[in-house]
Design an enzyme around this catalytic site. Structure first.
Site, mmCIF file in Angstrom:
data_model
loop_
_atom_site.group_PDB
_atom_site.id
_atom_site.type_symbol
_atom_site.label_atom_id
_atom_site.label_comp_id
_atom_site.label_asym_id
_atom_site.label_seq_id
_atom_site.Cartn_x
_atom_site.Cartn_y
_atom_site.Cartn_z
ATOM 1 N N LEU A 68 -6.117 -1.915 -1.212
ATOM 2 C CA LEU A 68 -5.886 -1.759 0.164
ATOM 3 C C LEU A 68 -6.317 -3.183 0.865
ATOM 4 C CD1 LEU A 68 -6.682 1.420 2.331
ATOM 5 C CD2 LEU A 68 -6.121 -0.932 3.308
ATOM 6 N N GLN A 77 2.130 -1.871 6.016
ATOM 7 C CA GLN A 77 2.376 -0.466 6.355
ATOM 8 C C GLN A 77 2.679 -0.263 7.794
ATOM 9 O OE1 GLN A 77 -0.313 3.002 5.615
ATOM 10 N NE2 GLN A 77 0.664 2.642 3.616
ATOM 11 N N GLU A 112 0.797 -1.074 -0.022
ATOM 12 C CA GLU A 112 0.160 0.022 0.209
ATOM 13 C C GLU A 112 0.805 1.135 -0.123
ATOM 14 O OE1 GLU A 112 -2.052 -0.799 3.832
ATOM 15 O OE2 GLU A 112 -3.104 -2.550 2.654
ATOM 16 N N PRO A 119 -4.774 -8.678 9.108
ATOM 17 C CA PRO A 119 -5.773 -9.271 8.115
ATOM 18 C C PRO A 119 -4.991 -10.116 7.186
ATOM 19 C CG PRO A 119 -5.985 -6.792 8.490
ATOM 20 C CD PRO A 119 -4.920 -7.035 9.265
ATOM 21 N N HIS A 167 0.445 1.464 15.535
ATOM 22 C CA HIS A 167 1.632 1.731 15.011
ATOM 23 C C HIS A 167 2.715 1.369 15.537
ATOM 24 C CE1 HIS A 167 -1.688 3.904 12.691
ATOM 25 N NE2 HIS A 167 -0.890 4.230 11.799
ATOM 26 N N GLU A 217 -4.710 -6.778 2.871
ATOM 27 C CA GLU A 217 -3.460 -7.276 3.342
ATOM 28 C C GLU A 217 -3.544 -8.786 3.062
ATOM 29 O OE1 GLU A 217 -4.915 -5.211 5.342
ATOM 30 O OE2 GLU A 217 -3.520 -3.329 5.659
ATOM 31 N N ASP A 235 3.205 -2.449 11.750
ATOM 32 C CA ASP A 235 2.976 -3.779 12.581
ATOM 33 C C ASP A 235 1.650 -4.075 12.788
ATOM 34 O OD1 ASP A 235 2.717 -1.657 14.600
ATOM 35 O OD2 ASP A 235 4.806 -1.520 14.382
ATOM 36 N N GLY A 236 0.857 -3.255 13.258
ATOM 37 C CA GLY A 236 -0.489 -3.356 13.443
ATOM 38 C C GLY A 236 -1.582 -3.830 12.684
ATOM 39 N N PHE A 237 -1.075 -3.729 11.303
ATOM 40 C CA PHE A 237 -1.901 -3.970 10.135
ATOM 41 C C PHE A 237 -1.664 -5.364 9.425
ATOM 42 C CE2 PHE A 237 -2.013 0.655 10.286
ATOM 43 C CZ PHE A 237 -3.005 0.857 11.231
#
Ligand SMILES: Cc1ncc(C[n+]2csc(CCOP(=O)(O)OP(=O)(O)O)c2C)c(N)n1
Ligand SMILES: Cc1ncc(C[n+]2csc(CCOP(=O)(O)OP(=O)(O)O)c2C)c(N)n1
Ligand SMILES: [Mg+2]
Ligand SMILES: [Mg+2]
Lengths: 324, 406, 324, 406
Positions: A58, A82, A29, A89, A129, A60, A84-86
């Site tokens: 967009l 983008q 992304e 998915p 983040h 993951e 760590d926390g994302f």
């Protein structure tokens, strides 16, 4: 030899991988026109085109899942998550597909996918983040996990990840992106899956990785003032872990502190503590002491300094180890 | 978080029961099947097949093989053999030779029709029920049974067959198909002399609800990936009717992504083959993805561990038996004089041989040793795996010396 | 007192929860008409209706995500994930939403969602049907994780999970579903987050949970024949872990074996070993020894017996512990 | 897995560049906006607004408030105040008082219009940019800044405002909205005297690609959940144009699930309000979910950390300035004689006061102590948290005694 930041070193490493192997490609992304929210892929789309530096939709799971398909077709995708926390998915594709493909096919297929994840805290950001989810991947067989702590490693480890036939997750210490250092772009370092002893010592060993390596080195320097000679190991690889190097060190020093930003409970420090306690049981003068995050979601920016392991927390752990 | 507590009785009103029944039977909501067909349940062949797809009138004549007798016979043969394979596998499971079996009976036309539409250079990503497609891709049927005997999670070399391994996590393979198609695009850009190709993502009505199906359609549309999404709507996801997953034909999903979606009679092998040929050509020639919904029925249990009498009416099963994909093609072949008793008897003999070969192959499959599994985890050396392997070897050899405890 | 299987005990526990609190509801794949692939929810839809026992669309993120929404509206959803290996599409909702909701809201909101996951191997099944992913949830703060090993616990722990204000994951040892035992439906047991000492011993402690509890007990019985008195602890709760009970035991016995089906590397055994090594450092006569799965995807059915920790593997670990 | 290696140069053909540009600019693919509108960019009011939705002709007259002058003024006021709030927050961020700011300028009509369409009993699930909706729900604007100052991840009590906390993991909240709506259904079954209610799920064009959006639409359709999906298509997901997410209007997705989808001019507050009112009524009265795509534009950066000049043309930004949602309502209000200079000056004064109050509120926000965070992880006692809290307290008090190391 050139001086550059970790971010630049990864950029140069990616550039080299793209130039050396036409089967490589980047997906993620905002990695194209924008060059990534941290500008790590800056300029690569311009130089290699939109078929090799792909601004993806967009999603993951979509990024990882299509990367697996591309790998099955002979490509070597390098995905960026983008933050760590994302990554979550995409967790299913990583855990049930990417990691298992080789075993599922009895070794016939491999999926040399690289997943880059900027990780860790200390950047004053909002929720999701600043996390350190490495342990959630380390438990899954089939994956490899590495994390550079300096520009030299950053430049080479990303390239070694790309050429590895196994899937590799590269956790990039985002608060150190602007840390500068010398990079020898001519000579590859050795295996990215080995630990490096960065400082020799005789009384205790501190193991750290990624963002905490400079902290561990500073703690060792501070301990020296107190008359304690502390060895510092940069783990570099979280899966596999180079237990040989750690064991050898602890056999000499008799004390081990393991530090990471991730919460202690269920973290990778437990694995290190357990295994080193077994391997070096008779050498240990004190239990292995872990320094890590508390059992809570990564806290809000205004208190993260209290939360993050720092020099003092490592020194306090050393005090406890020396108290035995 | 703790709203007021309500007495249980309040929930047991009639509406609830009616709502439940509606959802279960789905009768008043599911749109009447409106789908492409050339061979009807009575075995009558229509004159032709056309459809308005994404605003264009598509004539399927060039994709239909209705006048090619050997081809029709071979389609029947494939369907017959794979049904026999299904029966034999079910028997093998009952006899304890397989851990589990996933029957495909009822879905032969959807699978053989779509499988035969593919070219050698196309690549299919199956779920776990695509034995018919496997057959058309040249996978040895016994290879499929290795998974169900519990000796491997794979079974064949996908690169040789252009038929991927079975994927049990629903919908995950759909993204792999799209990624593979993105690879095809890049290969063709690099070498335009390569034969045009596409990938096919198989999935079921149940799996269609998973987020991965959506993301695969988003990616496919975004990159115009040469992929055909082939959904076998067999009416059931284990015990859950397809009306729980969708109130409208699944084919309609495609419109929301801006590519064509088609519903085809999944029990009509000729229609399925034609529609899939058209879709593959669409994808291969750079016109982007297509979604095909093959409307069919799982005539048997979900797996050998399942008991459909718990959740569906035998009347429904009976009703679908009248739409059997094999029966209708047999009727047509006989009425058109393309096949006689001798053909069908010959096929039955061939199938008997196949079944007994299969049985022999299964019985001779040996279990791997756990030791061999250590080597399959990573492509490159891995110290932890090596350490654990050493432990395991020593541990096992300890028993060889000492005899087991307890 | 009634004799019943674990599966029946959970069924009865769910029935009691549904009857006691109209805000409870069940959601999952095939849990209604079919009663679940293991028949654990058999008959509940018939008795409580389709609004309280919901056959959901086939989507795990959807199940967990809508359960969170229901909880925000005051409901107490009990979700079933059909098999251990299929929880991963729901991992994001569990990890980033369910676990963090309370902290995000500074304690204002809670999400009392229960997630039932049949787990573990030994059932001769195909890929993804035999895994033990508990460590992947234990590392995340905000969740609670429990696992019953007998019908009595099964009956009560599910009900305690439902009435807990925090999200609870209940890992159900599926190969023990048909294990029978006495259930006292009148008297609740204590806290589900405490460990139970199931067998007293003096020479070593074995900690196990879920499906391995009977194995640990059998190993202890076998060890007794060799003259070793082994204490067995059923952990019951994986997050939090009742370290007090384990520490107390190890302080007496001096030796600890931790057994679980999940792979050893990065598993919850590492956490136990690390923490007990720290808490009971001076009492330990041998390092904590872990018995667990190997670092590989759960293997095919035909070799799972070789893979799964069994009596012999625990006895071998005891041998090693006694060799110090 | 290792196909032949191709020379890099082969990839640098013209097609690649063209494909890239097409995807970036998206000009030749995205359908021309065809959307509901009552107030055009020149501030001219149409006679009425009707649309064919899911086969039915909907007349929005009953949902339009074009003749209610105080209402129109209050809509303008909300838009004006929230824009001023945005500006002040941006300034606070620049001055280091906020860690980050997420501007909404350009999206005021989409947010105020939809927010004002809700009734008290409805419940909204925002992303992280819905400051306008927050304002309509009675959230104190300073409460929003607590998150961006890094003193909380929440900021207000959602139960008091029926406005959920911001959710930063894209699309996750959409499922919560559906679950919440399923709860509303159950509450109303148990007590039919409760006011009918619905939930609203906000998300962006980028988030629309996530699997969770799909699953939420599947669940909503399956259970006829009273939920309105409100997608603000502001053309960009950070640097990625919406054409990468979809080639057709996002509103079309709804058809694939069997519920209505509507594209509305997201810069026309009157149209947005009317369409959302209609959709909420649809949902509340048991007719199931609706998807609204509000076609708008993010006039500012993605966040204060973003630099849009890297990825979009200033010409585009200019062009959209002519469609400013505030300007067009102002033009109408003035031309219709509903507001004069005094009104706008009075509003500017009000906004100035608000801004300085806001600044004062932000400066007085104190950081929590980490110690307080231990209590927020679990609702019930937790030994590990207690143990770690004890450690932390001792550790901190150690410093109090000894002074810090190093
Ligand atoms: C992610 C995931 N969730 C749950 C399951 C368990 N499961 C296996 S098959 C099945 C039903 C699938 O239905 P459908 O997609 O219609 O395919 P069919 O079996 O009808 O061919 C379920 C729920 C799974 N395999 N993967
Ligand atoms: C799951 C997830 N992936 C990635 C991100 C990082 N991210 C934050 S905002 C954003 C773009 C979102 O675009 P859109 O949905 O259109 O909303 P907008 O910002 O335009 O309002 C991205 C990629 C995230 N927050 N969550
Ligand atoms: Mg099905
Ligand atoms: Mg957007």
């Amino acid at each position: 030899m050139a001086t550059m930041t970790i971010a630049r070193a990864i950029n140069e490493g990616l550039r080299a991988s793209l130039a050396n192997d036409p089967k490589t490609l980047l997906m993620g992304e905002d990695i194209g026109e924008l060059g990534g929210v941290y500008r790590v892929t800056d300029g690569l789309k311009k130089d290699f085109g939109a078929m090799r530096v792909v601004d993806s939709p967009l999603a993951e799971s979509g990024i990882i899942g299509t990367a697996i398909g591309l790998a099955l077709r002979g490509y070597r995708p390098i995905c960026e998550i983008q933050f760590d926390g994302f990554v979550f998915p995409g967790f299913n594709q990583i855990t049930t597909q990417l990691a298992k493909l080789r075993t599922r096919s009895d070794g016939m297929l491999s999926a040399p996918v690289v997943i880059r994840i900027p990780y860790g805290g200390g950047i004053g950001s909002v929720e999701h983040h600043s996390e350190s989810p490495e342990a959630l991947f380390a438990h899954t067989a089939g994956l490899r996990i590495i994390t550079p702590s300096n520009p030299q490693d950053a430049y080479w480890m990303i390239q070694q990840a790309v050429s590895c036939e196994d899937p590799v997750i590269v956790f990039e210490p985002k608060r150190r992106y602007w840390l500068k250092g010398e990079v020898d772009t001519g000579a590859p370092v050795g295996d990215p899956f080995t630990a490096h002893v960065l400082r020799r010592g005789t009384d205790a060993t501190v193991v750290a990785y990624g963002p905490l390596v400079p902290v561990a080195l500073a703690a060792a320097a501070a301990a020296e003032e107190d008359g304690r000679s502390v060895e510092v190991i940069d783990l570099r690889s979280i899966s596999p872990i180079d237990f040989d190097t750690v064991t050898e060190s602890v056999t000499r020093t008799g004390r081990l502190i393991v530090a990471h930003e991730a919460p202690t409970f269920g973290g990778i420090g437990g694995e290190i503590a357990a295994r080193i306690s077994e391997r070096a049981f008779l050498s240990l003068e004190a239990p292995v002491i872990r320094v890590g995050g508390f059992h809570m979601p990564y806290p809000v920016a205004r208190v993260e300094e209290q939360y993050l392991p720092d020099i003092d927390r490592i020194l306090e752990a050393l005090d406890r180890a020396f108290a035995y | 978080m703790n709203g007021g507590r309500l007495p249980t009785a309040e929930f047991e009103v009639e509406e609830v029961e009616r709502a439940a029944r509606t959802a279960e039977l789905g009768q008043d909501r599911q749109a009447e099947p409106d789908m492409l067909r050339i061979l009807d349940p009575e075995g009558r062949l229509a004159d032709g097949m056309t459809a308005g797809i994404a605003g264009e009138l598509v004539d399927f004549a060039p994709y239909l093989s209705t006048s090619d007798a050997p081809h029709l016979l071979s389609l029947y043969r494939d369907m017959y053999l794979v049904r026999r394979f299904d029966q034999e596998s079910t028997a093998l499971q009952r006899q304890g030779q397989l851990a589990l079996w996933v029957p495909l009976t009822g879905q032969e036309a959807a699978q053989i029709g779509s499988g035969r539409a593919m070219e050698a250079q196309d690549y299919a990503f199956p779920t776990y029920r695509e034995h018919g497609v496997a057959l058309t891709r040249g996978v040895e049927l016994s290879e499929i049974l290795r998974l169900f005997r519990g000796v491997t999670n794979g079974g064949w070399d996908p690169r040789e067959r252009n038929f991927h391994l079975y994927t049990l996590v629903l919908a995950a393979q759909s993204l792999h198909a799209v990624g593979y198609a993105m690879g095809i695009q890049r290969d063709q850009l690099a070498d335009p002399s390569l034969p045009q190709a596409a990938s096919v993502a198989y999935f079921g009505d149940g799996a269609s609800s998973e987020g991965d199906i959506h993301e695969s359609m988003v990616f496919a549309a975004s990159f115009d990936a040469p992929v055909v999404f082939f959904c076998q709507n067999n009416q059931w996801a284990i015990s859950v009717p397809s009306t729980v997953q969708t109130r409208v034909p699944l084919a309609k999903r495609a419109e929301g992504y801006g590519f064509p979606g088609v519903r085809v009679d999944g029990n009509d092998v000729l229609a399925v083959e034609a529609v899939t040929r058209w879709a593959l050509e669409h994808a291969r020639t750079g016109r982007g993805p297509v979604l095909i919904e093959a409307y069919t029925y799982r005539m048997s249990a979900h797996t050998t561990a399942d008991d459909p009498t718990k959740y569906r009416l035998s009347g429904d099963e009976q009703e679908w038996r009248t739409r059997d994909p094999l029966a209708r093609l047999e009727t047509y072949l006989r009425s058109a004089g393309l096949a006689d008793d001798a053909f069908f008897e010959g096929l039955a003999d061939e199938a008997r041989v196949m079944a007994s070969d299969l049985r022999a192959a299964v019985l001779s499959m040996t279990a791997p040793d756990l030791e061999s599994r250590f080597a399959a985890v990573y492509a490159e050396p891995h110290p932890l795996v090596q350490e654990e392997l050493r432990f395991f070897q020593q541990y096992e050899s300890g028993f060889a010396d000492e005899g087991k405890h307890a």
